[in-house]
Write a protein that holds these residues in place. Structure first.
Motif, mmCIF file in Angstrom:
data_model
loop_
_atom_site.group_PDB
_atom_site.id
_atom_site.type_symbol
_atom_site.label_atom_id
_atom_site.label_comp_id
_atom_site.label_asym_id
_atom_site.label_seq_id
_atom_site.Cartn_x
_atom_site.Cartn_y
_atom_site.Cartn_z
ATOM 1 N N ILE A 1 0.812 -1.347 -0.020
ATOM 2 C CA ILE A 1 0.071 -0.012 0.053
ATOM 3 C C ILE A 1 0.824 1.298 0.077
ATOM 4 O O ILE A 1 1.693 1.352 0.826
ATOM 5 N N CYS A 2 0.606 2.167 -1.098
ATOM 6 C CA CYS A 2 1.058 3.455 -1.009
ATOM 7 C C CYS A 2 0.055 4.681 -0.857
ATOM 8 O O CYS A 2 -0.663 4.872 -1.583
ATOM 9 N N PRO A 3 0.332 4.882 0.514
ATOM 10 C CA PRO A 3 -0.941 6.094 0.873
ATOM 11 C C PRO A 3 -0.647 7.241 0.153
ATOM 12 O O PRO A 3 0.594 7.712 -0.322
ATOM 13 N N GLY A 4 -1.678 8.176 0.227
ATOM 14 C CA GLY A 4 -1.361 9.719 -0.274
ATOM 15 C C GLY A 4 -0.774 10.644 0.661
ATOM 16 O O GLY A 4 -0.271 10.506 1.761
ATOM 17 N N GLY A 5 -0.915 12.143 0.328
ATOM 18 C CA GLY A 5 -0.522 12.894 1.019
ATOM 19 C C GLY A 5 0.212 13.890 0.420
ATOM 20 O O GLY A 5 0.910 14.876 0.921
ATOM 21 N N LEU B 1 4.043 1.131 2.330
ATOM 22 C CA LEU B 1 5.279 1.764 2.056
ATOM 23 C C LEU B 1 5.477 3.066 2.351
ATOM 24 O O LEU B 1 4.513 3.850 1.654
ATOM 25 N N GLU B 2 6.474 3.498 2.883
ATOM 26 C CA GLU B 2 6.658 5.041 3.259
ATOM 27 C C GLU B 2 7.557 5.527 2.345
ATOM 28 O O GLU B 2 8.760 5.680 2.668
ATOM 29 N N LYS C 1 0.856 -13.471 -6.269
ATOM 30 C CA LYS C 1 -0.370 -12.506 -6.127
ATOM 31 C C LYS C 1 -0.031 -11.329 -5.247
ATOM 32 O O LYS C 1 -0.503 -11.051 -4.207
ATOM 33 N N THR C 2 1.089 -10.525 -5.792
ATOM 34 C CA THR C 2 1.291 -9.298 -5.236
ATOM 35 C C THR C 2 0.521 -7.980 -5.781
ATOM 36 O O THR C 2 0.767 -7.859 -7.015
ATOM 37 N N ILE C 3 -0.265 -7.355 -5.124
ATOM 38 C CA ILE C 3 -1.032 -6.356 -5.630
ATOM 39 C C ILE C 3 -0.675 -5.039 -4.811
ATOM 40 O O ILE C 3 -0.513 -4.955 -3.681
ATOM 41 N N LEU C 4 -0.346 -4.381 -5.814
ATOM 42 C CA LEU C 4 0.089 -2.728 -5.225
ATOM 43 C C LEU C 4 -1.281 -1.828 -5.406
ATOM 44 O O LEU C 4 -2.153 -2.005 -6.236
ATOM 45 N N VAL C 5 -1.167 -1.074 -4.134
ATOM 46 C CA VAL C 5 -2.543 -0.306 -4.042
ATOM 47 C C VAL C 5 -2.075 1.106 -3.569
ATOM 48 O O VAL C 5 -1.279 1.193 -2.898
ATOM 49 N N GLY C 6 -2.633 1.961 -4.459
ATOM 50 C CA GLY C 6 -2.148 3.353 -4.293
ATOM 51 C C GLY C 6 -3.325 4.450 -4.257
ATOM 52 O O GLY C 6 -4.243 4.325 -4.977
#
Length: 274
Positions: A39-43, A70-71, A108-113
């Motif tokens: 997970i890549c958060p917003g900001g 992920l930071e 099954k690696t899923i990227l979430v942004g």
């Protein structure tokens, strides 16, 4: 479940990931390998929104998936890119090299942004699947690959007037490299399937962002599912009390909260989740 923070390194740079590892369930008759969401958060590339970190990780845990936050690199003395792409590549490499005892289904690696983190994921979906770009941005030293991406109100094209970042100084702080300004132009035949959602009334990231990305995926004949909800502000996350900013009811939206169930259905349809 085990939660733990790790320090990872790329050349001349250290960054942090937060893990949410699922335990094996004792009353299963066999051990299970779980998919994983990174997970890549917003900001706005100035901070990492915690509203898009643990609440999202725990929701994916509830689907039977490990999760890692992920930071990634923020605006500072150095540009965000290409460091953020290298950090994501390293994180996938780190997941790929986890021992079998961690029980990860690494195929099954899923990227979430979300928002700005959506730009990191959307860009990576193009760069990481292009041999020349992997070499250009020094990703070819890392192993492993993602299977799909999930994008929530993502920044895609940073050159759209009136849309984020809408500031030339900030644009160059994010990247001096114009190749990375438009994530839709990075897509290619080898890019992975995507689930994309946004609201029509997003006041920060114009809807044309997601439309451009989805259109390009359609042109390339890559599987994509797109949901445009009719109302809702930017940064809703789940649109529920879990991610509502205290006292700000504009962060509540029962209709858009359905995106996570739609994403679950999509993952199952793509055979990335049992």
């Amino acid at each position: 479940m085990e939660t733990k923070n790790y320090k990872l390194q790329i050349p001349n740079h250290e960054f942090q990931v937060k893990s949410y590892w699922l335990d094996q369930i004792a009353d299963f008759d066999k051990e299970v390998d779980f998919p994983i969401a990174i997970i890549c958060p917003g900001g706005g590339f100035t901070f990492h929104s915690q509203r898009e970190e643990e609440p999202v990780a725990l929701r994916f845990n509830s689907f039977g998936m490990h999760a890692v936050v992920l930071e990634y690199q923020l605006i500072g003395n150095d540009p965000v890119y290409p460091t953020a792409l290298q950090e994501l590549a390293k994180t996938i490499d780190w997941v790929t090299n986890q021992p079998a005892s961690r029980h990860i289904d690494k195929k099954k690696t899923i990227l979430v942004g979300f928002s700005a983190g959506g730009h990191v994921v959307a860009s990576y979906n193009g760069v990481a699947s292009d041999t020349a770009l992997r070499q250009k941005y020094q990703l070819d030293q890392y192993h492993g690959q993602h299977a799909a991406v999930i994008l929530g109100y993502p920044v895609i094209d940073m050159t759209i007037p009136g849309s984020f970042p809408n500031d030339n100084k900030a644009l160059h702080q994010i990247s001096e490299d114009q190749t990375l300004w438009k994530a839709q132009d990075l897509l290619n035949q080898n890019s992975k399937p995507a689930f994309v959602w946004q609201t029509q009334t997003d006041e920060l990231v114009k809807v044309v962002n997601t439309i451009k990305y989805v259109d390009r995926m359609n042109e390339l004949n890559i599987p994509v599912e797109y949901h445009l909800f009719g109302s809702g502000i930017h940064g809703l996350v789940f649109g529920t009390y879990v991610t509502e900013k205290p006292g700000k009811r504009k962060y509540l939206n029962s209709w858009t909260s359905k995106w996570i169930e739609l994403a679950l259905n999509w993952l199952q349809m793509m055979k990335l989740l049992d």
